[in-house]
Design a protein around this motif. Sequence first.
Motif, PDB file in Angstrom:
ATOM      1  N   MET A  90       0.785  -1.059  -0.085  1.00 21.11           N
ATOM      2  CA  MET A  90      -0.028  -0.129  -0.183  1.00 21.11           C
ATOM      3  C   MET A  90       0.901   1.387   0.201  1.00 21.11           C
ATOM      4  N   ARG A  91       2.013   1.272   0.694  1.00 20.56           N
ATOM      5  CA  ARG A  91       2.992   2.377   0.820  1.00 20.56           C
ATOM      6  C   ARG A  91       3.279   2.665  -0.293  1.00 20.56           C
ATOM      7  N   ALA A  92       4.009   1.469  -1.236  1.00 24.88           N
ATOM      8  CA  ALA A  92       4.722   1.674  -2.309  1.00 24.88           C
ATOM      9  C   ALA A  92       3.879   2.291  -3.427  1.00 24.88           C
ATOM     10  N   LEU A  93       2.299   1.788  -3.408  1.00 24.44           N
ATOM     11  CA  LEU A  93       1.206   2.552  -4.416  1.00 24.44           C
ATOM     12  C   LEU A  93       1.365   3.779  -4.171  1.00 24.44           C
ATOM     13  N   SER A  94       1.180   4.253  -2.832  1.00 23.55           N
ATOM     14  CA  SER A  94       1.009   5.714  -2.700  1.00 23.55           C
ATOM     15  C   SER A  94       2.142   6.431  -2.968  1.00 23.55           C
ATOM     16  N   ARG A  95       3.347   5.845  -2.903  1.00 22.38           N
ATOM     17  CA  ARG A  95       4.735   6.580  -3.310  1.00 22.38           C
ATOM     18  C   ARG A  95       4.562   6.830  -4.780  1.00 22.38           C
ATOM     19  N   THR A  96       4.440   5.644  -5.385  1.00 25.48           N
ATOM     20  CA  THR A  96       4.341   5.526  -7.154  1.00 25.48           C
ATOM     21  C   THR A  96       3.272   6.484  -7.809  1.00 25.48           C
ATOM     22  N   GLU A  97       2.291   6.874  -6.913  1.00 20.35           N
ATOM     23  CA  GLU A  97       0.972   7.653  -7.654  1.00 20.35           C
ATOM     24  C   GLU A  97       1.606   9.201  -7.535  1.00 20.35           C
ATOM     25  N   ILE A  98       2.046   9.565  -6.213  1.00 20.26           N
ATOM     26  CA  ILE A  98       2.521  10.645  -6.178  1.00 20.26           C
ATOM     27  C   ILE A  98       3.581  11.092  -6.962  1.00 20.26           C
ATOM     28  N   ALA A  99       4.473  10.132  -7.277  1.00 20.12           N
ATOM     29  CA  ALA A  99       5.953  10.352  -8.045  1.00 20.12           C
ATOM     30  C   ALA A  99       5.491  10.680  -9.484  1.00 20.12           C
ATOM     31  N   HIS A 100       4.301  10.180  -9.866  1.00 22.49           N
ATOM     32  CA  HIS A 100       4.279  10.115 -11.472  1.00 22.49           C
ATOM     33  C   HIS A 100       2.836  10.939 -11.865  1.00 22.49           C
ATOM     34  N   ASP A 101       2.313  11.340 -10.853  1.00 23.34           N
ATOM     35  CA  ASP A 101       1.105  12.060 -11.024  1.00 23.34           C
ATOM     36  C   ASP A 101       0.894  13.339 -10.099  1.00 23.34           C
ATOM     37  N   PRO A 102       1.060  14.553 -10.604  1.00 24.60           N
ATOM     38  CA  PRO A 102       0.992  15.683  -9.794  1.00 24.60           C
ATOM     39  C   PRO A 102      -0.350  15.855  -9.205  1.00 24.60           C
ATOM     40  N   ALA A 103      -1.509  15.429  -9.933  1.00 21.63           N
ATOM     41  CA  ALA A 103      -2.786  15.493  -9.566  1.00 21.63           C
ATOM     42  C   ALA A 103      -2.969  14.541  -8.287  1.00 21.63           C
ATOM     43  N   LYS A 104      -2.465  13.210  -8.133  1.00 26.12           N
ATOM     44  CA  LYS A 104      -2.512  12.579  -6.944  1.00 26.12           C
ATOM     45  C   LYS A 104      -1.766  13.247  -5.733  1.00 26.12           C
ATOM     46  N   SER A 105      -0.745  13.763  -6.263  1.00 29.19           N
ATOM     47  CA  SER A 105       0.004  14.600  -5.159  1.00 29.19           C
ATOM     48  C   SER A 105      -0.809  15.602  -4.597  1.00 29.19           C
TER      49      SER A 105
END
Length: 363
Positions: free
Chosen positions: A211-226
């Motif tokens: 779950m943590r890896a997914l969260s970090r991947t999303e914010i790293a590749h998608d500014p909207a997710k950040s």
Amino acid sequence: MSDSYEYLVRAKALADDRRAAEAREAVDWALAHAEGDDVDVLVLAGVILLILGDAHAALSVALRAAQAEPDGWEPQVLIADASRFLERIPDAVAAGRRAVALAPDEPEAQIALWRALAEFRTIRGVPKQIRAELAATARRAEELGVDPDQFTKPSLWLKLIPFAVAFGLIRLASGWALAAVLVIGALLGAALWLLQAHRSGATASGRVQSMRALSRTEIAHDPAKSRTAVINITACLPLLPFVATAFPCAAASDGDPWSTWSVTFAVGGAVVVLLLAARAVRWWYGEEFLRRELVPSRPAALHLGAVALLLGGTLALSLAGTTSTDWWLALVIGHFLWLFTGLGLSVGLLARDQRRRGALPRG
């Protein structure tokens, strides 16, 4: 056929036989030895992870597949299905629309979009635009040969049952009884989460790491997710002063003030919770996100400023020995106003971001 694909075929058979631990081991081996751009392997691995019930890991794999093949419709279908399982309905709708745009003649893409749209809800219900798109998607899928029996809408009433039960318990219970109900509910939720992790063939710590890896991947590749992560984190901040200092303010407004030591302890406890929350955010999302995205953001500045004013105002009045109930009543009103205003602001910001990503209709 690659070794990874053969392992995944074996994992699919093991998953169908409900041998979750062995299936998960085969999936992990296949992913560890797969080439980074082997989209077929990634998509099949994601499908098996969904079968095993680990939607977080499935979504992480789907994002890898989409990055490897940006114009592929199958990764988008996997993203839509995994997001729907995780109750990320706007994300599921957006991915379903991308899949249909990339492959309008693929039945699986139409079904993925329909299932996401069927789960879509706002505060005012299902928007008209969504209902029209839902019907059009179903018609197109049937034209492509999909069985009409697949288009059965999920029952909204079943989803409302837990909220109805919770409301009834709150109405019936009070004080220590309500606290006991909340503790028991939290323990049951943790037990259910551990059971789900076991059924997916993963350990509890492994699922947390996924779950943590997914969260970090999303914010790293998608500014909207950040941005969404920033809004979600700061949305909790209005609760902090309300829980910590609204009650002593209310007591003082009734002419029965707490002692200065009690108020100081409440304020200090809130500060400790805030610091622990910052450490938790850093552990979950990383130092870079905390330092460059969260702390300098406008939502964080606004919420933290309000928290400082409410906590500091309460402590200042207590240290000054203020006996005027008017001042304390003003702080009580301030706590309530910021609770609803802060939460409403976060909801509005989330809705705006969803519209920017095209997940919500504008009409």
